[in-house]
Design an enzyme around this catalytic site. Structure first.
Site, mmCIF file in Angstrom:
data_model
loop_
_atom_site.group_PDB
_atom_site.id
_atom_site.type_symbol
_atom_site.label_atom_id
_atom_site.label_comp_id
_atom_site.label_asym_id
_atom_site.label_seq_id
_atom_site.Cartn_x
_atom_site.Cartn_y
_atom_site.Cartn_z
ATOM 1 N N ASN A 13 6.432 -46.503 -52.477
ATOM 2 C CA ASN A 13 5.869 -45.295 -51.872
ATOM 3 C C ASN A 13 5.346 -45.623 -50.485
ATOM 4 O OD1 ASN A 13 4.748 -42.525 -51.874
ATOM 5 N ND2 ASN A 13 2.769 -43.550 -51.980
ATOM 6 N N HIS A 69 2.442 -44.475 -47.866
ATOM 7 C CA HIS A 69 1.194 -43.711 -47.820
ATOM 8 C C HIS A 69 0.611 -43.795 -46.411
ATOM 9 C CE1 HIS A 69 -2.399 -41.767 -49.377
ATOM 10 N NE2 HIS A 69 -3.106 -42.633 -48.671
ATOM 11 N N GLU A 113 4.946 -45.571 -40.187
ATOM 12 C CA GLU A 113 5.759 -45.214 -41.353
ATOM 13 C C GLU A 113 7.242 -45.477 -41.136
ATOM 14 O OE1 GLU A 113 4.921 -41.438 -43.281
ATOM 15 O OE2 GLU A 113 2.974 -41.358 -42.271
#
Length: 222
Positions: A119, A121, A192
C-alpha cells in the site's frame, strides 16, 4: 518471499492494482513499466470499487483488463468480500498493489496473500495514519498539526490499518501557504510516484524479504 520473486528470472511479476479514484499511482506504475524503471513486472488486472474512477479509463487506454466491484451491488459486506477475493484469485497475481483503494481489505485476502500486498500511504508512518486517515484527510491533519515535514510510505499490508512492515519512505517539506490540495500534489509528485515504482521493481527482482516483521533489503538500501 514472493516465491523469491518467482525465481526473479524468466517470470514477470504479475500485479493486480486496486484503485478507487483518479489512478495517478496506477499511472506511475504503468509509466514505470513503460520506461523500465520497473522491470520484470506486468499489470494483469485493475480492480476498482468505483465505476466512475478515472483509473479505469487509464487501464483501458493501456489495454489493461479491469473490473469494478462495488459494495452497494451486494446484499452485504460478506458477499462483497467474497466477490473481491474471487476477482483477485482468478487473476492469480504475485503482488497486489493498493493504489488509493478506499476499501478495507478482507482478512481472507490478507491471509491468502501474506507479504504480497503493498500500500502507498501519504504520510511518514506512524504519523497521520490508521483509521480515518486517507486521501486529502491526511494532509488536512498534517497542516492542522503544523508539521514542517511530511511525506509518503510504501508498506506491506497486514491485519491492522497502516501497520504492516515498512518498505520505503520519503520526506517532503511543508511550505508556507500550503493548502491540503497543494500539499497532496507535492507529496504525490515528490514521493508517491517515486516510491511505488521503486518498491515494485525491488520486489519483482527479489531484492527484499520480510523477516520478523521488518523488511530486509539486499545490500541494505534500494
Amino acid at each position: 518471499m514472493l516465491k523469491e520473486a518467482e525465481e526473479a528470472q524468466g517470470h514477470k511479476l504479475k500485479i493486480v492494482v486496486c484503485v478507487s479514484g483518479g489512478g495517478t499511482n496506477l499511472q506511475a506504475i504503468i509509466d514505470g513499466i513503460s520506461n523500465n524503471t520497473i522491470t520484470n513486472a506486468e499489470i494483469i488486472r485493475v480492480i476498482s470499487n468505483n465505476k466512475t474512477a478515472y483509473a479505469l479509463e487509464r487501464a483501458a487506454k493501456h489495454g489493461i483488463p479491469s473490473v469494478c466491484i462495488r459494495p452497494k451491488d451486494f446484499m452485504d459486506r460478506e458477499q462483497f468480500n467474497q466477490a473481491l477475493l474471487h476477482a483477485v484469485q482468478e487473476s492469480e497475481p504475485d503482488l497486489i498493489v493498493l493504489a488509493g483503494f478506499l476499501v478495507v481489505i478482507p482478512q481472507e485476502i490478507i491471509h491468502a496473500y501474506q507479504n504480497r500486498i503493498i500500500n502507498i500511504h501519504p504520510s511518514l508512518i506512524p504519523s497521520f495514519c490508521g483509521t480515518g486517515y486517507y486521501g486529502i484527510k491526511v494532509h488536512e491533519k498534517a497542516l492542522e498539526r503544523g508539521v514542517k515535514v511530511t511525506g509518503a510510505t510504501v508498506h506491506f499490508v497486514d491485519e491492522g490499518t497502516d501497520t504492516g512492515p515498512i518498505i520505503l519512505q520519503k520526506a517532503v517539506e511543508v511550505e508556507e501557504g500550503d493548502t491540503p490540495e497543494i500539499l497532496q500534489k507535492r507529496v504525490m509528485e515528490q514521493a508517491e510516484w517515486e516510491l511505488l515504482p521503486k518498491a515494485i521493481d525491488s520486489i519483482a527482482n527479489g531484492r527484499l524479504t520480510v523477516e520478523n516483521g521488518k523488511v530486509r533489503i539486499q545490500g541494505g538500501k534500494l
